[in-house]
Design a protein around this motif. Sequence first.
Motif, PDB file in Angstrom:
ATOM      1  N   UNK A   1     -49.323  38.876  66.171  1.00  0.00           N
ATOM      2  CA  UNK A   1     -48.648  37.993  67.111  1.00  0.00           C
ATOM      3  C   UNK A   1     -47.887  36.952  66.312  1.00  0.00           C
ATOM      4  N   UNK A   2     -46.738  36.555  66.798  1.00  0.00           N
ATOM      5  CA  UNK A   2     -45.946  35.551  66.100  1.00  0.00           C
ATOM      6  C   UNK A   2     -44.520  35.588  66.573  1.00  0.00           C
ATOM      7  N   UNK A   3     -43.592  35.489  65.621  1.00  0.00           N
ATOM      8  CA  UNK A   3     -42.176  35.586  65.970  1.00  0.00           C
ATOM      9  C   UNK A   3     -41.366  35.770  64.701  1.00  0.00           C
ATOM     10  N   UNK A   4     -40.194  36.353  64.891  1.00  0.00           N
ATOM     11  CA  UNK A   4     -39.226  36.471  63.812  1.00  0.00           C
ATOM     12  C   UNK A   4     -38.042  35.583  64.147  1.00  0.00           C
ATOM     13  N   UNK A   5     -37.214  35.319  63.150  1.00  0.00           N
ATOM     14  CA  UNK A   5     -36.070  34.463  63.407  1.00  0.00           C
ATOM     15  C   UNK A   5     -34.961  34.692  62.413  1.00  0.00           C
ATOM     16  N   UNK A   6     -33.742  34.485  62.867  1.00  0.00           N
ATOM     17  CA  UNK A   6     -32.601  34.553  61.955  1.00  0.00           C
ATOM     18  C   UNK A   6     -31.465  33.717  62.512  1.00  0.00           C
ATOM     19  N   UNK A   7     -30.748  33.096  61.622  1.00  0.00           N
ATOM     20  CA  UNK A   7     -29.493  32.422  61.896  1.00  0.00           C
ATOM     21  C   UNK A   7     -28.610  32.688  60.690  1.00  0.00           C
ATOM     22  N   UNK A   8     -27.294  32.537  60.804  1.00  0.00           N
ATOM     23  CA  UNK A   8     -26.456  32.769  59.631  1.00  0.00           C
ATOM     24  C   UNK A   8     -26.974  32.015  58.406  1.00  0.00           C
TER      25      UNK A   8
ATOM     26  N   UNK B   1     -49.302  35.059  57.845  1.00  0.00           N
ATOM     27  CA  UNK B   1     -48.374  34.970  56.727  1.00  0.00           C
ATOM     28  C   UNK B   1     -47.012  34.537  57.232  1.00  0.00           C
ATOM     29  N   UNK B   2     -46.297  33.849  56.339  1.00  0.00           N
ATOM     30  CA  UNK B   2     -44.955  33.346  56.605  1.00  0.00           C
ATOM     31  C   UNK B   2     -44.055  33.795  55.467  1.00  0.00           C
ATOM     32  N   UNK B   3     -42.837  34.211  55.781  1.00  0.00           N
ATOM     33  CA  UNK B   3     -41.842  34.532  54.766  1.00  0.00           C
ATOM     34  C   UNK B   3     -40.510  33.946  55.204  1.00  0.00           C
ATOM     35  N   UNK B   4     -39.882  33.155  54.334  1.00  0.00           N
ATOM     36  CA  UNK B   4     -38.634  32.474  54.635  1.00  0.00           C
ATOM     37  C   UNK B   4     -37.625  32.784  53.532  1.00  0.00           C
ATOM     38  N   UNK B   5     -36.409  33.145  53.912  1.00  0.00           N
ATOM     39  CA  UNK B   5     -35.372  33.412  52.914  1.00  0.00           C
ATOM     40  C   UNK B   5     -34.048  32.831  53.384  1.00  0.00           C
ATOM     41  N   UNK B   6     -33.158  32.565  52.431  1.00  0.00           N
ATOM     42  CA  UNK B   6     -31.877  31.941  52.771  1.00  0.00           C
ATOM     43  C   UNK B   6     -30.711  32.878  52.512  1.00  0.00           C
ATOM     44  N   UNK B   7     -30.715  33.986  53.234  1.00  0.00           N
ATOM     45  CA  UNK B   7     -29.612  34.933  53.226  1.00  0.00           C
ATOM     46  C   UNK B   7     -29.465  35.508  54.625  1.00  0.00           C
ATOM     47  N   UNK B   8     -28.252  35.768  55.038  1.00  0.00           N
ATOM     48  CA  UNK B   8     -28.011  36.276  56.388  1.00  0.00           C
ATOM     49  C   UNK B   8     -28.672  37.623  56.618  1.00  0.00           C
ATOM     50  N   UNK B   9     -28.805  38.412  55.562  1.00  0.00           N
ATOM     51  CA  UNK B   9     -29.472  39.704  55.679  1.00  0.00           C
ATOM     52  C   UNK B   9     -30.113  40.036  54.344  1.00  0.00           C
ATOM     53  N   UNK B  10     -30.966  41.052  54.337  1.00  0.00           N
ATOM     54  CA  UNK B  10     -31.548  41.497  53.079  1.00  0.00           C
ATOM     55  C   UNK B  10     -33.053  41.529  53.081  1.00  0.00           C
ATOM     56  N   UNK B  11     -33.709  40.525  53.622  1.00  0.00           N
ATOM     57  CA  UNK B  11     -35.172  40.483  53.665  1.00  0.00           C
ATOM     58  C   UNK B  11     -35.597  40.329  55.114  1.00  0.00           C
ATOM     59  N   UNK B  12     -36.238  41.339  55.641  1.00  0.00           N
ATOM     60  CA  UNK B  12     -36.671  41.303  57.025  1.00  0.00           C
ATOM     61  C   UNK B  12     -38.063  40.735  57.179  1.00  0.00           C
ATOM     62  N   UNK B  13     -38.477  40.526  58.433  1.00  0.00           N
ATOM     63  CA  UNK B  13     -39.809  39.972  58.724  1.00  0.00           C
ATOM     64  C   UNK B  13     -40.951  40.891  58.306  1.00  0.00           C
ATOM     65  N   UNK B  14     -40.634  42.127  57.877  1.00  0.00           N
ATOM     66  CA  UNK B  14     -41.684  43.036  57.424  1.00  0.00           C
ATOM     67  C   UNK B  14     -42.478  42.426  56.268  1.00  0.00           C
TER      68      UNK B  14
END
Length: 463
Positions: A296-303, A319-332
């Motif tokens: 349970x949780x949520x995913x998120x993306x913005x440019x 677990x939490x994963x945060x990245x600063x690219x529009x694409x490339x690393x998904x919530x997986x």
Amino acid sequence: MTSSDPVPDSFAELLPATRRALLHRIAVAQSDGRVPSLVAAVMRDRRMVWSGARSCVDGHAPDANTQYRIGSITKPFTAVAVLRLRDEGLLDLADPLEKYVPGTGVGEVTIAQLLSHTAGLAAETPGAWWERSSAALRPGLPDLLGERPQLHPAGRRHHYSNPGYALLGAVVEALRGAAWADVVQREICVPLGMDRTSAQPQAPYAGAWAVHPWADALLPEPAEDLGLMAPAGQLWSTAADLCRFAAFLAEGDDRVLGAETVREMRAPAAAPEAGEWDGGYGLGIQLAQRDGRTLAGHTGSLPGFVAGLWVSVADGVAAVALSNSTSGVGPRVAADLIRIVADAEPAIPKPWRPLPEVDPGLLELAGPWYWGTSGSGLRLTADGGMEFGPLSGGGRSSRFRAERDGSWTGLDGYFAGETLRVVRQAGEVSHLDLGSFVFTRQPYEPGAPVPGGVDEGGWRGLP
């Protein structure tokens, strides 16, 4: 040790091999995904037990207190603000939107439908790409909905809607008389100790980047204020703060929402789309099946940003994963971090302890009961409730909560919301009445009020 006791370090500390596996997973994600930076963290037993980061700049890696934009992970915060209003008696989830925000043109949809994305509203706003354009282009709620705001009949299917959460933010503002961002800060972030979560970035924070799909080149992304769309995706946060939020989503916190309401948020409220039976949606909460676990949780993306937050309540791990690219690393990535920890270091069960006291009136209910010839067992639980389910094989099983009038209310499974009553005659327990089903101590017990009666000749062999 009670549930509120601090977790001993010997239980919370991860093994070196587990820590290296976690670092390896995010290193591969950052390298293969070609993202400028990636920070991740793991929560176990209500505390952050690991964090790690990778960066394309030597000596300049982020840490668990570096802010990233979290996109739609904002939605659970908006949902919490709405459910606080419900728990305070200020609204009902069955209420139409029109009751609190009139004149939208979709006023017949309910608060519950907006929370679960079943209102049938469009996924995005009309006009320019709202995540990458000025909020001044959308000064009023009608600008978020357009001429055709509803694409599907309300309540018929799950259709993710960002404008729907903008409408929920408007409900919060109407009932609180304060800005959505201020309500989230005051009612959620402050009680949970999330002092690095905010509507606007606060240094240190990561910059937003796009990575060229066919070349190792970067392009800065704009960081627009979302205006009226803020309740759908405005927030900035850190890995450490989101671990605190994950602990709340797992167990609740009476300063914000109690455990029962948080369980309600995590319960499926909308069926997944056809062919996508590995996920679903609750009330502001995404649900997923990964590696045999319910998350349970949520995913998120913005440019410029992609984020993921997942909780495995059964494992006590998030677990939490945060990245600063529009694409490339998904919530997986966040789901993989849970798998690494839960598989390598499965949760240690709490010691069994007897009940502090035993109510003789309840104790006489424990044991086998029969609906016709089908046997079920009733077991008293340490939290003062009961579990009732088949003695063997699959079947209808539910947990029950005691009510003040002596009845019991089903919490999950087939009998969720149903009432179980203990029927006594001449001071003795006669039978259980559960949703019109009569459960007796013996199969078709003579003298019991079994619908249709019991043959007076009793059980017999074949003549």
